[in-house]
Scaffold this motif. Structure first.
Motif, PDB file in Angstrom:
ATOM      1  N   VAL A  31     -11.610  -1.023   6.939  1.00  0.00           N
ATOM      2  CA  VAL A  31     -10.732   0.101   6.640  1.00  0.00           C
ATOM      3  C   VAL A  31      -9.592  -0.382   5.742  1.00  0.00           C
ATOM      4  O   VAL A  31      -8.908  -1.354   6.080  1.00  0.00           O
ATOM      5  CB  VAL A  31     -10.164   0.693   7.956  1.00  0.00           C
ATOM      6  CG1 VAL A  31      -9.217   1.845   7.670  1.00  0.00           C
ATOM      7  CG2 VAL A  31     -11.291   1.109   8.901  1.00  0.00           C
ATOM      8  N   THR A  32      -9.400   0.287   4.616  1.00  0.00           N
ATOM      9  CA  THR A  32      -8.289  -0.001   3.709  1.00  0.00           C
ATOM     10  C   THR A  32      -7.533   1.290   3.462  1.00  0.00           C
ATOM     11  O   THR A  32      -8.126   2.301   3.097  1.00  0.00           O
ATOM     12  CB  THR A  32      -8.790  -0.556   2.365  1.00  0.00           C
ATOM     13  OG1 THR A  32      -9.524  -1.756   2.607  1.00  0.00           O
ATOM     14  CG2 THR A  32      -7.636  -0.847   1.419  1.00  0.00           C
ATOM     15  N   TYR A  33      -6.229   1.250   3.683  1.00  0.00           N
ATOM     16  CA  TYR A  33      -5.371   2.408   3.425  1.00  0.00           C
ATOM     17  C   TYR A  33      -4.367   2.059   2.337  1.00  0.00           C
ATOM     18  O   TYR A  33      -3.762   0.981   2.360  1.00  0.00           O
ATOM     19  CB  TYR A  33      -4.607   2.831   4.689  1.00  0.00           C
ATOM     20  CG  TYR A  33      -3.630   3.948   4.416  1.00  0.00           C
ATOM     21  CD1 TYR A  33      -4.066   5.255   4.252  1.00  0.00           C
ATOM     22  CD2 TYR A  33      -2.270   3.693   4.287  1.00  0.00           C
ATOM     23  CE1 TYR A  33      -3.176   6.283   3.979  1.00  0.00           C
ATOM     24  CE2 TYR A  33      -1.364   4.716   4.009  1.00  0.00           C
ATOM     25  CZ  TYR A  33      -1.826   6.007   3.861  1.00  0.00           C
ATOM     26  OH  TYR A  33      -0.942   7.020   3.580  1.00  0.00           O
ATOM     27  N   LEU A  34      -4.185   2.968   1.386  1.00  0.00           N
ATOM     28  CA  LEU A  34      -3.225   2.810   0.287  1.00  0.00           C
ATOM     29  C   LEU A  34      -2.412   4.088   0.148  1.00  0.00           C
ATOM     30  O   LEU A  34      -2.983   5.187   0.125  1.00  0.00           O
ATOM     31  CB  LEU A  34      -3.953   2.556  -1.033  1.00  0.00           C
ATOM     32  CG  LEU A  34      -4.877   1.349  -1.080  1.00  0.00           C
ATOM     33  CD1 LEU A  34      -5.805   1.425  -2.274  1.00  0.00           C
ATOM     34  CD2 LEU A  34      -4.063   0.081  -1.103  1.00  0.00           C
ATOM     35  N   ASN A  35      -1.091   3.956   0.064  1.00  0.00           N
ATOM     36  CA  ASN A  35      -0.221   5.099  -0.191  1.00  0.00           C
ATOM     37  C   ASN A  35       0.671   4.750  -1.382  1.00  0.00           C
ATOM     38  O   ASN A  35       1.711   4.107  -1.218  1.00  0.00           O
ATOM     39  CB  ASN A  35       0.633   5.435   1.030  1.00  0.00           C
ATOM     40  CG  ASN A  35       1.507   6.661   0.799  1.00  0.00           C
ATOM     41  OD1 ASN A  35       1.532   7.239  -0.273  1.00  0.00           O
ATOM     42  ND2 ASN A  35       2.239   7.042   1.825  1.00  0.00           N
ATOM     43  N   PRO A  36       0.270   5.149  -2.592  1.00  0.00           N
ATOM     44  CA  PRO A  36       1.066   4.821  -3.770  1.00  0.00           C
ATOM     45  C   PRO A  36       2.476   5.411  -3.732  1.00  0.00           C
ATOM     46  O   PRO A  36       3.377   4.875  -4.364  1.00  0.00           O
ATOM     47  CB  PRO A  36       0.264   5.410  -4.927  1.00  0.00           C
ATOM     48  CG  PRO A  36      -1.101   5.620  -4.402  1.00  0.00           C
ATOM     49  CD  PRO A  36      -0.970   5.843  -2.926  1.00  0.00           C
ATOM     50  N   ALA A  37       2.681   6.506  -2.973  1.00  0.00           N
ATOM     51  CA  ALA A  37       4.016   7.115  -2.898  1.00  0.00           C
ATOM     52  C   ALA A  37       5.027   6.166  -2.271  1.00  0.00           C
ATOM     53  O   ALA A  37       6.206   6.203  -2.599  1.00  0.00           O
ATOM     54  CB  ALA A  37       3.951   8.423  -2.105  1.00  0.00           C
ATOM     55  N   THR A  38       4.555   5.299  -1.350  1.00  0.00           N
ATOM     56  CA  THR A  38       5.470   4.381  -0.658  1.00  0.00           C
ATOM     57  C   THR A  38       5.149   2.914  -0.905  1.00  0.00           C
ATOM     58  O   THR A  38       5.918   2.042  -0.510  1.00  0.00           O
ATOM     59  CB  THR A  38       5.411   4.622   0.860  1.00  0.00           C
ATOM     60  OG1 THR A  38       4.092   4.327   1.319  1.00  0.00           O
ATOM     61  CG2 THR A  38       5.788   6.049   1.211  1.00  0.00           C
ATOM     62  N   GLY A  39       3.990   2.625  -1.504  1.00  0.00           N
ATOM     63  CA  GLY A  39       3.578   1.241  -1.718  1.00  0.00           C
ATOM     64  C   GLY A  39       2.881   0.631  -0.503  1.00  0.00           C
ATOM     65  O   GLY A  39       2.551  -0.554  -0.510  1.00  0.00           O
ATOM     66  N   GLN A  40       2.621   1.441   0.515  1.00  0.00           N
ATOM     67  CA  GLN A  40       1.974   0.929   1.728  1.00  0.00           C
ATOM     68  C   GLN A  40       0.525   0.535   1.454  1.00  0.00           C
ATOM     69  O   GLN A  40      -0.200   1.229   0.759  1.00  0.00           O
ATOM     70  CB  GLN A  40       2.014   1.998   2.828  1.00  0.00           C
ATOM     71  CG  GLN A  40       1.419   1.548   4.130  1.00  0.00           C
ATOM     72  CD  GLN A  40       1.551   2.612   5.211  1.00  0.00           C
ATOM     73  OE1 GLN A  40       2.298   3.576   5.073  1.00  0.00           O
ATOM     74  NE2 GLN A  40       0.811   2.438   6.281  1.00  0.00           N
TER      75      GLN A  40
END
Length: 186
Positions: free
Chosen positions: A113-122
């Motif tokens: 599982v890989t999660y990316l949130n470009p809005a926060t850099g997470q």
């Protein structure tokens, strides 16, 4: 653009979406290993906690799940606030427009599982498995902090999701996010 000044979603006929999407899980993934397929569809979520306790004034969000990559992965998009409420004026601390890619790995008989949130850099990496009636995903934030994300209270049209991280004391698990989701379509 729509009435809110936002771009309309890409049509299903777009070549990237056509190449990415899949109608169902791949035949080489056993039904017993299909931990995430039941999520495929559209969901509304009530945000109970996201860095802060929001139960007194819960935020809303949406989640879209689908099979991708010839049915060997389930991808989602978690959006908060939901698209119809995104005006650019929402609080950065409560901004989420991220994606999770859950890829079946037969070598470990689990989901990477890989999660990316470009809005926060997470950015987070986890391993997901069914344990009893829950889906437990264990991994780390990009900075190495241990995390555990759980789908619990799973029904055909609902689930409860919590995300916790290990505090610097190495003992205490701290709630980072909590969502209650209801199926809209799917």
């Amino acid at each position: 653009m729509n009435a809110h000044g936002l771009h309309e979603p890409l049509l299903d006929a777009h070549p990237l979406l056509t190449a990415l999407s899949a109608p169902s899980r791949a035949a080489d993934i056993d039904e017993a290993d299909d931990v995430y397929g039941w999520l495929v569809g559209s969901w509304r979520m009530q945000v109970l906690h996201y860095r802060d306790d929001l139960r007194a004034a819960p935020l809303q969000g949406e989640i879209q799940f689908g099979w991708v990559l010839e049915g060997r992965a389930v991808q989602d998009v978690w959006i908060m606030p939901p698209r119809e409420q995104r005006t650019g004026a929402h609080a950065a601390a409560h901004d989420m427009y991220g994606t999770t890619l859950r890829v079946w790995d037969p070598a470990v008989r689990a989901w990477r599982v890989t999660y990316l949130n470009p809005a926060t850099g997470q950015r987070d990496e986890l391993i997901g498995r069914r344990i009893g009636n829950a889906i437990v995903q264990i991994g780390t934030h990009a900075n190495g902090t241990p995390i555990r994300w759980n789908f619990t209270d799973i029904g055909r049209d609902s689930f409860h999701w919590t995300g916790v991280a290990l505090a610097p004391d190495g003992i205490t698990w701290v709630l980072e996010a909590e969502f209650a989701a209801q199926r809209v379509r799917g």
